[in-house]
Scaffold this active site. Structure first.
Site, mmCIF file in Angstrom:
data_model
loop_
_atom_site.group_PDB
_atom_site.id
_atom_site.type_symbol
_atom_site.label_atom_id
_atom_site.label_comp_id
_atom_site.label_asym_id
_atom_site.label_seq_id
_atom_site.Cartn_x
_atom_site.Cartn_y
_atom_site.Cartn_z
ATOM 1 N N HIS A 1 161.787 84.208 42.272
ATOM 2 C CA HIS A 1 163.065 83.988 41.591
ATOM 3 C C HIS A 1 162.813 84.124 40.076
ATOM 4 O O HIS A 1 161.714 83.809 39.612
ATOM 5 C CB HIS A 1 163.524 82.566 41.926
ATOM 6 C CG HIS A 1 164.902 82.204 41.485
ATOM 7 N ND1 HIS A 1 165.205 81.847 40.192
ATOM 8 C CD2 HIS A 1 166.058 82.124 42.174
ATOM 9 C CE1 HIS A 1 166.497 81.549 40.114
ATOM 10 N NE2 HIS A 1 167.051 81.714 41.295
ATOM 11 N N ASP B 1 156.763 76.878 44.225
ATOM 12 C CA ASP B 1 158.191 76.710 43.955
ATOM 13 C C ASP B 1 158.862 76.374 45.285
ATOM 14 O O ASP B 1 159.029 77.221 46.152
ATOM 15 C CB ASP B 1 158.735 78.022 43.357
ATOM 16 C CG ASP B 1 160.259 78.056 43.289
ATOM 17 O OD1 ASP B 1 160.904 77.097 43.767
ATOM 18 O OD2 ASP B 1 160.797 79.047 42.768
ATOM 19 N N GLN C 1 163.425 76.625 47.961
ATOM 20 C CA GLN C 1 163.922 76.959 49.298
ATOM 21 C C GLN C 1 163.118 76.264 50.394
ATOM 22 O O GLN C 1 163.644 75.938 51.458
ATOM 23 C CB GLN C 1 163.864 78.482 49.527
ATOM 24 C CG GLN C 1 164.728 79.282 48.572
ATOM 25 C CD GLN C 1 166.214 79.011 48.752
ATOM 26 O OE1 GLN C 1 166.685 78.769 49.854
ATOM 27 N NE2 GLN C 1 166.959 79.054 47.662
ATOM 28 N N LYS D 1 169.734 71.727 46.489
ATOM 29 C CA LYS D 1 169.526 72.603 47.645
ATOM 30 C C LYS D 1 169.092 71.806 48.873
ATOM 31 O O LYS D 1 168.771 72.360 49.914
ATOM 32 C CB LYS D 1 168.480 73.668 47.316
ATOM 33 C CG LYS D 1 168.969 74.663 46.262
ATOM 34 C CD LYS D 1 167.948 75.742 46.034
ATOM 35 C CE LYS D 1 168.169 76.505 44.752
ATOM 36 N NZ LYS D 1 169.182 77.549 44.861
ATOM 37 N N CYS E 1 169.025 86.576 41.734
ATOM 38 C CA CYS E 1 168.042 86.227 40.688
ATOM 39 C C CYS E 1 166.643 86.681 41.059
ATOM 40 O O CYS E 1 165.648 86.004 40.749
ATOM 41 C CB CYS E 1 168.043 84.726 40.391
ATOM 42 S SG CYS E 1 169.568 84.134 39.729
#
Ligand code: PLP
Length: 407
Positions: A124, A201, A204, A227, A365
């Site tokens: 991202h 990261d 997700q 999220k 993104c």
């Protein structure tokens, strides 16, 4: 079994019962943000109705209650990702701020000219641009792990990128555009065999995979609350204690100091060293209740439910004429990215919006990834615990109608 457990779950999400353009809302934009359960909304309401006060600085009753609530939220996050210490959890605005914090601290303390940071092609923008900025400041350079056509990382190429100049690996737990779940244990173990720390990261991964930072042994992990059923504007950076102790603060101000004088300022201990100013107390409490909500149903059950929806969707959608799936990794989160013939994703997304269906279209993104794939973007449907197979049927029907209209 999964479907039965979640039969009444939509009652906990009032927003889902509305109509959009006269049609029942089908919310398939969960990789962008999830909806919030009543438990979270009520916890925030309750905070403002009963204990709102500034934290850490007050001796009075409400300030102590608010401080306790804020610190309990930190402990909830610690347990959720199995961190060793609560002070290894830094509250931030979200994934983006977490990565900026780390990139800033690395640029000022760790990186020098010629050093190397490894990222991947599927990142991202928020796991690319902060490192480009850190490189600009320090003279370090970015090295990029390539991916295969199906959206999986080229792990052999990853291993070839290491040199004695490698200072950090920063890779996504799961891809927001393709759904690929990366082999994070292998990534971390290999980096550690070269004494290189790893940031994952988790924007997700946190909802769709869960995380045990001690088992995976990553040095840093971050995610955004919004999220994972929590409010916007709150997220975390996890860092191993020895790393966080070593890194300089990100922002200066109240809370992050021990003592200030014009001659010399000393910094607070963890986690406060990285939390300058009045924090997002309501957000932290919202995050705590979102994690409680997940605990209530069982995270593994939720993940199984998402997987069932993913497989159902892929099976139902493959009969649509001219559909092209983008991202077909073996291990995937509940994300289906696709194109319909030569039709522009925005056109398809706009038409099905009129049928009440919310999907995301565009580059998500991840422009370097789209450039590599040679496409302007995709249509992305992403699922959460409250979604159903019948909603997927509705989408398949809508996509066929959209296709007829565009043809
Ligand atoms: N990383 C990934 C993989 C994401 O999917 C996202 C959001 O879409 C981000 C980072 C940025 O998250 P936020 O905008 O909540 O900071």
């Amino acid at each position: 079994m999964g479907m039965e457990l979640f039969k009444h779950i939509r009652d906990e999400f009032p927003i889902l019962s509305q109509k959009v353009h006269g049609k029942p809302l089908v919310y398939f934009d969960n990789a962008a943000t999830t909806q919030k359960p009543l438990m979270v909304i009520q916890a925030i309401d309750n905070y403002y109705n009963t204990i709102n006060s500034n934290v850490h600085r007050g001796v009075h009753h409400l300030s102590q209650l608010a401080t306790d609530a804020y610190e309990q939220a930190r402990v909830q996050v610690q347990k959720f990702i199995n961190a060793q210490h609560a002070h290894e959890i830094i509250f931030t605005r979200g994934t983006t701020e977490s990565i900026n914090l780390l990139a800033h601290s690395f640029a000022s303390e760790i990186l020098s000219a010629g050093d190397e940071i490894i990222v991947s092609r599927m990142e991202h923008h928020s796991n690319i641009v902060p490192w480009q900025m850190a490189c600009e400041k320090s003279g370090a350079i970015l090295k990029v792990v390539p991916i295969y056509e199906n959206g999986e990382l080229d792990m052999e190429a990853y291993k070839q990128l290491f040199t004695e100049k490698t200072k950090l690996v920063s890779i996504t737990h799961a891809s927001n555009s393709l759904g690929t779940i990366n082999p994070i244990k292998e990534i971390v173990d290999y980096a550690h065999s070269h004494q290189v720390p790893v940031l994952l990261d988790g924007a997700q991964g946190i909802k769709s995979c869960g995380m045990d930072v001690q088992e995976i042994d990553c040095d840093f992990y971050c995610f955004s609350g919004h999220k994972v059923y929590a409010p916007m504007g709150i997220g975390i950076l996890y860092g191993k204690e020895n790393w966080l102790d070593k890194l300089p603060p990100y922002q200066g101000g109240g809370e992050m100091i021990k003592h200030v004088s014009f001659e010399e300022t000393t910094y607070n201990t963890l986690p406060f060293k990285f939390e300058a100013g009045t924090p997002h107390v309501e957000g932290a409490i919202g995050l705590q209740y979102a994690l409680k909500f997940i605990e209530k149903y069982g995270h593994q059950h939720m993940i199984a439910h998402e997987k069932e929806l993913l497989h159902y969707a892929e099976n139902q959608m493959k009969i649509i004429e001219d559909i092209r799936f983008i991202g077909t990794a073996k291990e995937k989160t509940a994300v289906v990215s696709f194109l319909l013939g030569k039709h522009h994703p925005t056109d398809v997304g706009t038409i099905i919006d009129f049928m009440g269906i919310a999907v995301r279209t565009g580059h998500h993104c991840t422009q370097p990834l789209m450039d590599y794939l040679g496409i302007p973007g995709t249509i992305r449907a992403s699922f959460a615990v409250y979604n159903t197979k019948s909603e997927i049927d509705t989408m398949v029907k809508a996509l066929r109608t959209a296709q007829q209209m565009l043809n």
